[in-house]
Design an enzyme around this catalytic site. Structure first.
Site, PDB file in Angstrom:
ATOM      1  N   HIS A   1      35.106  46.210  31.836  1.00 16.60           N
ATOM      2  CA  HIS A   1      36.175  46.270  32.749  1.00 16.60           C
ATOM      3  C   HIS A   1      37.203  46.689  32.706  1.00 16.60           C
ATOM      4  CE1 HIS A   1      35.954  42.848  36.583  1.00 16.60           C
ATOM      5  NE2 HIS A   1      37.350  43.067  36.117  1.00 16.60           N
TER       6      HIS A   1
ATOM      7  N   GLU B   1      32.831  48.202  38.423  1.00 10.04           N
ATOM      8  CA  GLU B   1      33.562  49.098  39.803  1.00 10.04           C
ATOM      9  C   GLU B   1      33.280  50.282  39.732  1.00 10.04           C
ATOM     10  OE1 GLU B   1      35.822  46.023  41.537  1.00 10.04           O
ATOM     11  OE2 GLU B   1      34.978  44.762  42.457  1.00 10.04           O
TER      12      GLU B   1
ATOM     13  N   GLU C   1      30.199  39.212  41.818  1.00  6.07           N
ATOM     14  CA  GLU C   1      31.780  38.985  42.302  1.00  6.07           C
ATOM     15  C   GLU C   1      31.663  38.352  44.003  1.00  6.07           C
ATOM     16  OE1 GLU C   1      35.617  41.535  42.115  1.00  6.07           O
ATOM     17  OE2 GLU C   1      34.643  41.003  39.668  1.00  6.07           O
TER      18      GLU C   1
END
Length: 416
Positions: free
Chosen positions: A158, A214, A345
């Site tokens: 992350h 992401e 999320e």
């Protein structure tokens, strides 16, 4: 015989040397271009029916909670320096170091899973990408806390997506472009090798791996929205497909429970609509235990956009239809074809609009539950952040009380 002066000979030698340099330069440039072209274009239709365990595992996760702004925090996210920031970095974004009681509170509220986002690039100690042993031990400690509360844990890579293609180099995480791919793959490989070694004996029923968070072209005009007509976006998607595949291969080859645990993989920026694009490929997996990882703060104008920038505090019937369409599309593309989905999320920022947020949460999780999609609430413990778009505080990390208990009740009314 013609005589050559020293000047002539010197000029000839210099010319030859220059030609040699030019050739070497061209060869070097060609070599770089060839290396960039070596990032394979993955084939296949991108969707393959998974083993029943994958679906059952996501069903067991039900609804989850994110330990946000803690293990993924770092002092200067846009200037990774290769300096080990130590375990103190968990507090550098304003959070206190979490305690076991925090996970007790999550479990007592009937959440069944917890996502612990982790950054690794600022905890590398040497040229072999070795992660600081104290950092590894600290991550393990909190994974153990959560598992002891019967929570299923998700850990990942992350905030290691570097901010710049041009400044990218050793130890700065990854960047999804052909130019940066070789170094990115080395980073992803070594990080997952070490995570796998640490957790290989953890039951596949307790721990889930998520390859990346992401992944995107940071600082690019399409950073937050995949554009299939953009060649750079297509290049990035192909690199993400390959990095996902490499991570899955490393995890499976590490043995132990890693050979059969659930692995979550994202598309570009983990956006559902990017996962619908024909360029996205799910990794090949011998165990067939893959879940699509997505994030959606939707509709954006309600869930995240500041009111002064065009956002709204009102949850409308049009917003409700947008959510219904998003989850139906995820079902049509993935769930109905045997690929489970985890919404890693989600949340709606606090705009002093509790009643509208209650309705939004009810609709969001009802639509997700309809298709057996697990939703994991994003929580940065900041319900009144000065930035309206970052007010995602739900659990007080000092008192272990919920800031907005009715929102948690809306979630649990659906998932329990």
């Amino acid at each position: 015989m013609k005589k050559f002066s020293l000047k002539t000979i010197g000029s000839a030698v210099m010319f030859a040397a220059l030609m040699s340099l030019e050739c070497n330069s061209n060869a070097s440039a060609k070599s770089v271009a060839e290396k960039e072209a070596e990032v394979p274009l993955l084939k296949g239709n991108g969707v393959v029916k998974m083993d029943d365990f994958a679906k059952e595992m996501v069903a067991s996760m039900k609804t989850g909670w994110n330990l946000g702004n803690t293990f993924e925090a770092n002092g200067n996210i846009d200037k990774f320096s290769n300096q080990n920031q130590g375990i103190g970095s968990v507090t550098c974004w304003g959070m206190s170091e979490p305690k076991k009681e925090l996970f007790d509170a999550v479990a007592n509220a009937s959440f069944k899973s917890v996502r612990i986002p982790v950054s690794w690039s600022n905890h590398i100690c040497d040229k072999n990408y070795t992660i600081d042993s104290e950092w590894m031990a600290k991550v393990k400690q909190f994974v153990d806390y959560a598992i002891s509360d019967n929570l299923i844990v998700i850990i990942n890579i992350h905030h290691d997506n570097f901010y710049s293609e041009s400044a990218f180099k050793y130890g700065r995480g990854f960047y999804p472009s052909n130019k940066c791919y070789e170094e990115s793959e080395k980073f992803v490989t070594r990080i997952w090798e070490q995570i796998c070694a640490l957790f290989k004996d953890y039951s596949e029923n307790d721990l889930v791996f998520e390859t990346l968070n992401e992944p995107r072209l940071r600082k690019h005009e399409h950073e937050w929205g995949y554009n299939s007509s953009c060649s750079k976006c297509k290049e990035a998607m192909n690199c993400i497909n390959n990095l996902n595949q490499k991570a899955v291969d490393v995890i499976r080859l590490s043995g132990g429970a890693n050979a059969k645990r659930l692995i979550m993989v994202p598309s570009y920026v983990a956006a559902p609509w990017a996962a619908f694009e024909k360029e996205f490929r799910l990794p090949e997996d011998s165990a067939k235990r893959i879940a699509l990882s997505t994030h959606a703060y939707s509709p954006y104008v309600f869930a995240m956009q500041k009111n002064k920038d065009g956002g709204t505090s009102k949850f409308t019937s049009a917003h409700k239809e947008e959510l219904k369409n998003m989850f139906k599309s995820l079902n049509d593309k993935f769930v109905s074809k045997g690929v489970p989905v985890v919404m890693g999320e989600y949340g709606a920022t606090n705009k002093n609009n509790l009643k509208d947020r209650e309705e939004w949460f009810s609709v969001y999780v009802e639509e997700a539950k309809k298709y057996n999609i697990c939703c994991v609430l994003w929580d940065n413990n900041s319900p009144n952040n000065s930035d309206e778009s970052e007010r995602f505080g739900f659990l007080n990390r000092s008192t272990y009380q919920w800031y907005f208990p009715t929102l948690i009740e809306k979630i649990m009314a659906v998932f329990n």
